[in-house]
Design an enzyme around this catalytic site. Structure first.
Site, PDB file in Angstrom:
ATOM      1  N   CYS A 117      28.827  48.837  36.102  1.00 35.76           N
ATOM      2  CA  CYS A 117      27.367  49.110  36.191  1.00 35.76           C
ATOM      3  C   CYS A 117      26.880  49.905  36.544  1.00 35.76           C
ATOM      4  O   CYS A 117      28.266  51.278  36.574  1.00 35.76           O
ATOM      5  CB  CYS A 117      26.775  47.750  35.204  1.00 35.76           C
ATOM      6  SG  CYS A 117      24.841  48.579  35.731  1.00 35.76           S
ATOM      7  N   HIS A 217      27.709  44.360  32.094  1.00 36.22           N
ATOM      8  CA  HIS A 217      28.399  44.057  32.449  1.00 36.22           C
ATOM      9  C   HIS A 217      29.065  42.723  32.324  1.00 36.22           C
ATOM     10  O   HIS A 217      28.713  41.638  31.487  1.00 36.22           O
ATOM     11  CB  HIS A 217      26.069  42.997  33.120  1.00 36.22           C
ATOM     12  CG  HIS A 217      26.143  43.649  34.001  1.00 36.22           C
ATOM     13  ND1 HIS A 217      26.230  43.385  35.549  1.00 36.22           N
ATOM     14  CD2 HIS A 217      25.371  44.762  33.315  1.00 36.22           C
ATOM     15  CE1 HIS A 217      25.630  44.419  35.446  1.00 36.22           C
ATOM     16  NE2 HIS A 217      25.124  45.660  34.926  1.00 36.22           N
ATOM     17  N   GLU A 219      30.805  40.370  33.475  1.00 38.54           N
ATOM     18  CA  GLU A 219      30.568  39.226  33.870  1.00 38.54           C
ATOM     19  C   GLU A 219      29.179  38.027  32.977  1.00 38.54           C
ATOM     20  O   GLU A 219      29.049  37.355  33.635  1.00 38.54           O
ATOM     21  CB  GLU A 219      30.125  39.422  35.505  1.00 38.54           C
ATOM     22  CG  GLU A 219      29.146  39.582  35.591  1.00 38.54           C
ATOM     23  CD  GLU A 219      28.295  40.836  35.669  1.00 38.54           C
ATOM     24  OE1 GLU A 219      27.074  41.159  35.901  1.00 38.54           O
ATOM     25  OE2 GLU A 219      29.657  41.827  34.921  1.00 38.54           O
TER      26      GLU A 219
END
Length: 243
Positions: A117, A217, A219
């Site tokens: 990001c 993202h 994660e």
């Protein structure tokens, strides 16, 4: 432990913000745990790199096998010669300077890098690129950032033949929370993936051992560790140069 058994040490940049925990209300360095989990589940060891004087970046990099530039506030627009848009965040100049020093050192050393990001935007600006400061002005919708900490799902379509396509396949249902995006590409970068509205969702640096960045993202979806695993694998290979 033999060199082949060593777990790669991956540095992750962090936030420096006011933090309230119990009776304490102090400036603190922090990073959501899911970033750390992404690295450790992929076989790496996570080390946090809080914003600090940029002249310490080289010493930090001496102990690392790879680097992750994480998400966060908008990059200072003066760093790419623009006036701030009304919707652009107040910049965190200490973090900008620290991450730029880390990235410059990592690129010089050919250290594996993953940008996430904001991290993709830092990479682009560091290589002379620019940003769209408010994507709704460009794509005529707000779906890349719904607000209130609600992630949206953006289908990112990979460019055939790129490193990202080899890692994640043709498409990714990326979890997105960004109102800015890449405009003019930084020197040497190539686009690895785009959203259907044309927004750049991934870039990479051909010729580098591993420099990959995504606007989504990864994660947030740790059932899919392919990006983190690719970084850790590249970092493991890089360990031989530190022996």
């Amino acid at each position: 432990m033999s060199d082949s058994e060593r777990r790669p040490v991956i540095g992750l940049s962090t936030y420096l913000e006011q933090s309230v925990t119990g009776v304490w209300d102090v400036p603190a360095s922090f990073l959501p745990r899911i970033y750390i989990d992404g690295i450790t589940r992929a076989g790496g060891v996570a080390v946090l790199l809080p914003p600090q004087p940029a002249d310490g970046a080289a010493y930090a990099l001496d102990g690392l096998d790879g680097l992750v530039l994480t998400g966060g506030r908008d990059v200072d627009p003066t760093s790419y010669a623009q006036e701030p848009h009304p919707r652009t965040d107040e910049p965190r100049l200490d973090r900008d300077a620290w991450e730029r020093a880390l990235l410059d050192g990592a690129l010089e050393r050919d250290l594996p890098v993953l940008g996430i990001c904001r991290g993709m935007q830092v990479l682009n600006v560091a290589l002379g690129g620019t940003l769209h400061q408010h994507l709704p002005d460009v794509v005529d919708h707000p779906r890349h950032q719904l607000g209130d900490a609600v992630f949206s799902t953006t289908v990112a379509r990979m460019v055939p033949g790129t490193r990202l396509a080899a890692i994640v396949g043709e498409t990714v249902d990326g979890q997105c929370y960004h109102h800015q995006g890449l405009d003019r590409l930084g020197e040497g970068l190539v686009v690895s993936g785009r959203a259907d509205d044309g927004t750049v969702e991934a870039v990479e640096l051909p010729g580098a051992t591993f420099v990959v960045a995504v606007q989504w993202h990864p994660e947030e979806t740790l059932d899919d560790l392919r990006l983190f695993a690719a970084l850790v694998a590249a970092a493991h290979d890089r360990q031989e140069l530190r022996v």
